[in-house]
Design an enzyme around this catalytic site. Structure first.
Site, PDB file in Angstrom:
ATOM      1  N   GLU A  57       0.828  -1.206   0.000  1.00  0.00           N
ATOM      2  CA  GLU A  57       0.000   0.000   0.000  1.00  0.00           C
ATOM      3  C   GLU A  57       0.859   1.251   0.000  1.00  0.00           C
ATOM      4  OE1 GLU A  57      -0.142  -2.684   1.978  1.00  0.00           O
ATOM      5  OE2 GLU A  57      -2.040  -2.761   3.063  1.00  0.00           O
ATOM      6  N   CYS A  91       0.035   1.296   7.583  1.00  0.00           N
ATOM      7  CA  CYS A  91      -0.523   1.717   6.293  1.00  0.00           C
ATOM      8  C   CYS A  91      -1.822   2.491   6.478  1.00  0.00           C
ATOM      9  CB  CYS A  91      -0.739   0.519   5.382  1.00  0.00           C
ATOM     10  SG  CYS A  91       0.812  -0.127   4.717  1.00  0.00           S
TER      11      CYS A  91
HETATM   12 ZN   LIG Z   1       1.122  -2.089   5.824  1.00  0.00          ZN
END
Ligand SMILES: [Zn+2]
Length: 133
Positions: A57, A91
């Site tokens: 990501e 993330c």
């Molecule tokens: Zn991550």
């Protein structure tokens, strides 16, 4: 569902093939859709110094931001497991920088996925408003 989400899911699944994950053997692919309908892909990249590894990501986001993108509509995430793959906490925080309304597409298979708002995955998020004294 946005008409490009099916393509985003497919690109996320395809992105896994470039995963550099010799230590965990856990391949992750991501495909990020900008607000002007461009798509950037990413995959996880590991390091022998484990803590330097980076998730798919964040790779997708850094590719897009480094090319001038700042507004995003959705990210699709897939992994080499037979279950839904949720983004890790780091993330979630990283992506929140670019908007709480991001659709996060959590993929189990091409036809079995969930769509969550980032704000629902990171309640009480720390963001730029938190920095005001
Ligand atoms: Zn991550």
């Amino acid at each position: 569902m946005h008409p490009l989400y099916s393509e985003l899911i497919e690109l996320s699944i395809k992105a896994k093939k470039h995963s550099y994950s010799p230590y965990s053997k856990f391949s992750v692919g991501a495909a990020l859709l900008t607000s002007n309908n461009k798509i950037y892909t990413g995959t996880n990249v590991e390091s022998a110094s484990y803590s330097l590894s980076i998730c798919a990501e964040r790779v997708a986001f850094t590719k897009a931001v480094s090319e001038g993108e700042k507004k995003f509509r959705a990210i699709a995430i897939s992994a080499s497991i037979k279950d839904y793959i949720y983004p890790c906490g780091a993330c979630r925080q990283f992506m929140y920088e670019f908007g709480k309304d991001l659709d996060v597409i959590i993929i189990k298979s091409k036809k079995d996925f969930l769509i969550k708002k980032l704000a629902d995955l990171l309640p009480g998020a720390f963001d730029k408003r938190s920095l005001k004294l």
